[in-house]
Write an enzyme that holds these catalytic residues in place. Structure first.
Site, short mmCIF file in Angstrom:
data_model
loop_
_atom_site.label_atom_id
_atom_site.label_comp_id
_atom_site.label_asym_id
_atom_site.label_seq_id
_atom_site.Cartn_x
_atom_site.Cartn_y
_atom_site.Cartn_z
N LYS A 160 0.81 -1.22 0.00
CA LYS A 160 0.00 0.00 0.00
C LYS A 160 0.85 1.28 0.00
CE LYS A 160 -2.38 0.45 3.80
NZ LYS A 160 -1.96 1.63 4.55
N ARG A 183 -9.62 4.04 9.23
CA ARG A 183 -9.66 2.58 9.40
C ARG A 183 -10.99 2.12 9.97
NH1 ARG A 183 -4.25 0.42 9.10
NH2 ARG A 183 -2.74 2.09 9.41
N ARG A 196 9.96 -11.25 5.62
CA ARG A 196 10.41 -9.95 6.14
C ARG A 196 11.27 -10.15 7.38
NH1 ARG A 196 6.27 -5.00 7.02
NH2 ARG A 196 5.70 -6.12 8.91
N ARG A 204 9.70 -10.91 13.05
CA ARG A 204 8.74 -10.48 14.07
C ARG A 204 7.64 -11.50 14.24
NH1 ARG A 204 6.84 -4.55 12.51
NH2 ARG A 204 4.98 -5.81 12.57
N ARG A 215 -4.12 -11.48 11.04
CA ARG A 215 -4.11 -10.04 10.73
C ARG A 215 -4.99 -9.75 9.51
NH1 ARG A 215 2.03 -8.73 10.02
NH2 ARG A 215 1.32 -6.60 9.60
#
Ligand code: ZN
Length: 199
Positions: free
Chosen positions: A13, A88, A122, A155, A166
């Protein structure tokens, strides 16, 4: 033209919004960046924001809108802007409507498998928070940060099972917003499923 960009975590995004910004010559406003700048510059607002987060609270919608109002009053936003990270929720959308109109919502759609592949690769620096990617943005020395030589790790929220959660949460939260903007005929769906775009 006032554009909102929606997309799940790992949809690229931010990258999409900054490319669109360069193409249209309109500023890319990320509410995350606005908040970080206030904190970094130790403004009154930054201190208030720090106070909320030190108590484990989210930045209240009206505080966020004050920041946004200040930003979109800048001369570079006269011809429009690209807003990333806000709203949001429906209450946030209503707050936003008090300070600005919107023309278009770009809804990035990315298959879950692509998000899991991207975010699952990541790596984050334990020391400075810099982000790398095992596939697209490799550190010069495996496992070490280019900037500070800190240790890189995955993470907890980049693990596949957590990414799935998520994504579910994102969909639950975003569905009412999509309906809200669909009722204004402002949604444009875009598929962003290339795996070569870094998150
Ligand atoms: Zn580092």
């Amino acid at each position: 033209m006032k554009i909102l960009v929606f997309g799940p975590p790992g949809s690229g995004k931010g990258t999409y919004a900054s490319r669109l910004s360069a193409k249209l010559g309109m500023p890319h406003i990320s509410t995350g960046d606005l908040v970080r700048d206030e904190i970094k510059n130790q403004t009154e607002m930054g201190k208030r924001i720090n106070d909320y987060s030190s108590r484990g609270l989210l930045v209240p919608d009206n505080v966020m809108c004050q920041l946004l109002q200040k930003r979109i009053a800048q001369p570079d936003c006269k011809g429009g802007f690209i807003l990333d990270g806000f709203p949001r929720t429906i209450p946030q959308a209503q707050e936003l409507e008090k300070i600005s109109t919107t023309d278009l919502v770009i809804n990035l759609q990315v298959p879950d498998a692509v998000v899991i592949e991207r975010l699952g690769a990541r790596l984050t620096c334990r020391n400075c928070g810099a982000i790398y990617n095992e596939r697209f943005l490799k550190p010069r020395t495996p496992g070490r940060c280019d900037k500070c030589t800190g240790q890189l790790y995955q993470r907890e929220d980049d693990r596949p099972s957590v990414i799935q959660q998520r994504l579910e949460l994102y969909r639950q939260q975003t569905q009412p917003l999509l309906e809200h903007y669909a009722s204004k005929n402002q949604i444009r769906n875009i598929t962003n499923n290339q795996t070569d775009v870094p998150p």
